[in-house]
Design a protein around this motif. Sequence first.
Motif, PDB file in Angstrom:
ATOM      1  N   LYS A   5       9.689  -6.717  -5.532  1.00 27.55           N
ATOM      2  CA  LYS A   5       9.968  -5.603  -5.872  1.00 27.55           C
ATOM      3  C   LYS A   5       9.209  -5.335  -7.212  1.00 27.55           C
ATOM      4  O   LYS A   5       8.707  -4.002  -7.553  1.00 27.55           O
ATOM      5  CB  LYS A   5      11.448  -5.345  -6.493  1.00 27.55           C
ATOM      6  N   THR A   6       8.824  -5.989  -7.934  1.00 30.17           N
ATOM      7  CA  THR A   6       7.835  -6.012  -8.942  1.00 30.17           C
ATOM      8  C   THR A   6       6.436  -5.688  -8.465  1.00 30.17           C
ATOM      9  O   THR A   6       5.639  -4.675  -9.067  1.00 30.17           O
ATOM     10  CB  THR A   6       7.780  -7.271  -9.910  1.00 30.17           C
ATOM     11  N   LEU A   8       5.711  -4.246  -5.745  1.00 29.68           N
ATOM     12  CA  LEU A   8       5.722  -2.984  -5.254  1.00 29.68           C
ATOM     13  C   LEU A   8       5.632  -1.790  -6.295  1.00 29.68           C
ATOM     14  O   LEU A   8       4.961  -0.823  -6.250  1.00 29.68           O
ATOM     15  CB  LEU A   8       7.217  -2.675  -4.319  1.00 29.68           C
ATOM     16  N   LYS A   9       6.410  -1.957  -7.304  1.00 32.91           N
ATOM     17  CA  LYS A   9       6.442  -1.026  -8.546  1.00 32.91           C
ATOM     18  C   LYS A   9       5.146  -0.870  -9.115  1.00 32.91           C
ATOM     19  O   LYS A   9       4.707   0.068  -9.380  1.00 32.91           O
ATOM     20  CB  LYS A   9       7.506  -1.642  -9.494  1.00 32.91           C
ATOM     21  N   MET A  11       2.202  -1.525  -7.559  1.00 32.87           N
ATOM     22  CA  MET A  11       1.293  -0.772  -6.693  1.00 32.87           C
ATOM     23  C   MET A  11       1.603   0.657  -6.707  1.00 32.87           C
ATOM     24  O   MET A  11       0.807   1.477  -6.765  1.00 32.87           O
ATOM     25  CB  MET A  11       1.599  -1.332  -5.111  1.00 32.87           C
ATOM     26  N   ILE A  12       2.994   1.028  -6.737  1.00 31.93           N
ATOM     27  CA  ILE A  12       3.017   2.514  -6.909  1.00 31.93           C
ATOM     28  C   ILE A  12       2.790   3.043  -8.102  1.00 31.93           C
ATOM     29  O   ILE A  12       2.187   4.032  -8.020  1.00 31.93           O
ATOM     30  CB  ILE A  12       4.729   2.476  -6.793  1.00 31.93           C
ATOM     31  N   GLY A  13       2.887   2.392  -9.310  1.00 29.14           N
ATOM     32  CA  GLY A  13       2.201   2.672 -10.741  1.00 29.14           C
ATOM     33  C   GLY A  13       0.868   3.024 -10.468  1.00 29.14           C
ATOM     34  O   GLY A  13       0.373   3.938 -11.090  1.00 29.14           O
ATOM     35  N   LEU A  15      -1.058   3.382  -7.650  1.00 30.20           N
ATOM     36  CA  LEU A  15      -1.269   4.428  -6.980  1.00 30.20           C
ATOM     37  C   LEU A  15      -0.901   5.916  -7.483  1.00 30.20           C
ATOM     38  O   LEU A  15      -1.563   6.865  -7.578  1.00 30.20           O
ATOM     39  CB  LEU A  15      -0.333   4.573  -5.400  1.00 30.20           C
ATOM     40  N   SER A  16       0.176   6.043  -8.461  1.00 31.78           N
ATOM     41  CA  SER A  16       0.637   7.504  -9.143  1.00 31.78           C
ATOM     42  C   SER A  16      -0.639   7.582 -10.075  1.00 31.78           C
ATOM     43  O   SER A  16      -0.946   8.828 -10.175  1.00 31.78           O
ATOM     44  CB  SER A  16       1.859   7.136  -9.662  1.00 31.78           C
TER      45      SER A  16
END
Length: 149
Positions: A5-6, A8-9, A11-13, A15-16
């Motif tokens: 989860k960490t 993934l967060k 990677m999303i950060g 990407l954002s």
Amino acid sequence: MNYKKTILKIMIGFLSVFLLYLGIHIYGNHQVIKTYASGFEKNPLDDYVKTESDLILSVYEAPFFQSYTNLAIHNSEEKIDLIIWVPLYSKDLSYGLVVTDDKNQISYQIEVNEHLETDEDDYKELLETKQKAINEIKSVAKKEWGFDF
């Protein structure tokens, strides 16, 4: 399981942030093109060009991860070019002249002020010999882009 989860967060950060940068960069480039390339044709290299009074004017898009682009006026007869560096995120323009001496096979790259004058004594005489061509470039830049040198 918690580390997934960490990751993934994170990677999303990333990407954002990248998508935000991409949006700002595309918007900045669009504003430069809209402001300076009106009436220009896009060439095969994706630059915008126009011929005016036997001078070649060009507007370039900024590549990714570069915060500025440039406008250029090329006088092939007198071998002098004006380059105006345009930041995507501010209005602080910078100016330069490139003078090519074919006889001595040398090119002078001269940083100039907003009046297309230099403080460097080594180049003042050279620019004085090219003053007629510089004045022609100034008039085309004023007519095309509204620069008042």
